[in-house]
Design an enzyme around this catalytic site. Structure first.
Site, PDB file in Angstrom:
ATOM      1  N   ASP A 127       0.746  -1.057  -0.018  1.00  0.00           N
ATOM      2  CA  ASP A 127       0.003   0.030   0.063  1.00  0.00           C
ATOM      3  C   ASP A 127       0.862   1.196   0.132  1.00  0.00           C
ATOM      4  O   ASP A 127       2.205   1.189   0.848  1.00  0.00           O
ATOM      5  CB  ASP A 127      -0.778   0.048   1.066  1.00  0.00           C
ATOM      6  N   ASP A 143      -7.262  -1.827  -3.856  1.00  0.00           N
ATOM      7  CA  ASP A 143      -8.334  -1.201  -2.895  1.00  0.00           C
ATOM      8  C   ASP A 143      -9.019   0.009  -3.913  1.00  0.00           C
ATOM      9  O   ASP A 143     -10.578  -0.639  -4.267  1.00  0.00           O
ATOM     10  CB  ASP A 143      -7.101  -0.736  -1.661  1.00  0.00           C
TER      11      ASP A 143
END
Length: 178
Positions: A127, A143
Site C-alpha cells: 500500500d 483497493d
C-alpha cells in the site's frame, strides 16, 4: 448490431486487465523508484496526498493482521462466487447484461487479483497512497478498484437487475408464442 451480445464479457475483461496492470505497475514503479523502504514517503500534493510505503499483512484497515493465507482463501472464494454469478447471469440474460455489471465485475476481479498477487508473491499487500487531510488508512489502486466495483455492483442491483429480469421474462414469453 449482430455482435452486441459479446460486449458485456469483453468490457469486464478490459476493465479487469486495465485495473490489474495499473495496480501492479503503480506498486512497482512508485515503491521501487520513489519509496523503496517501508516507511519511506514522498509528498505528492502537500497537505493533501503523499506516497508512503506500507506492507499490509492484513485486510482492509489492517484487520486480520498476519492472516495472509486466510485472507487469500476468502478472496479466492469471493472472487469465484462473483465470477460464477457473472457467468450465470450472462447465460440467463443471453449475454445482454448491463454494462454496470460488467464494469463492476472487472473492477472487483482486477483489484482482488492485484492484491492476491502481492499476498502470494510477497506475503503482504503493498500500500502506498495516503490522504494527509484525513485520518484514513494507506491504500493502493486495487483497493480503490474493489471499493468502486462494490459500489457499482450495488447500483446494478438497485437499478438494473430487476429491469433485466423483467426484460428476460418478456423475451421468454415472446419466444414461447412463436
Amino acid at each position: 448490431m449482430k455482435n452486441k451480445k459479446i460486449w458485456s464479457p469483453i468490457i469486464a475483461g478490459i476493465v479487469f486487465a486495465v485495473i490489474l496492470i495499473l495496480d501492479l505497475t503503480t506498486k512497482e514503479v512508485v515503491i521501487s523508484h520513489l519509496i523503496p523502504n517501508v516507511g519511506d514517503s514522498v509528498e505528492v500534493m502537500p497537505g493533501f496526498i503523499n506516497f508512503v510505503y506500507i506492507e499490509n499483512r492484513g485486510g482492509a484497515w489492517g484487520i486480520f493482521s498476519n492472516s495472509t493465507i486466510g485472507l487469500a482463501i476468502i478472496s479466492i472464494i469471493i472472487l469465484i462466487l462473483i465470477l460464477l454469478f457473472f457467468v450465470l447471469r450472462l447465460r440467463k440474460v443471453k449475454n445482454e447484461s448491463s454494462m454496470w455489471l460488467a464494469v463492476s465485475i472487472g473492477l472487483v476481479a482486477g483489484g482482488c487479483i492485484g492484491n492476491m498477487i502481492d499476498r502470494f508473491a510477497l506475503g503482504f499487500v503493498r500500500d502506498f497512497i495516503n490522504f494527509q487531510f484525513i485520518n484514513f488508512p494507506v491504500f493502493n489502486f486495487a483497493d480503490v478498484a474493489i471499493c468502486v466495483g462494490v459500489v457499482t455492483l450495488m447500483i446494478y442491483f438497485l437499478f438494473f437487475y430487476s429491469k433485466e429480469e423483467k426484460a428476460n421474462k418478456e423475451d421468454k414469453k415472446e419466444g414461447g408464442n412463436e
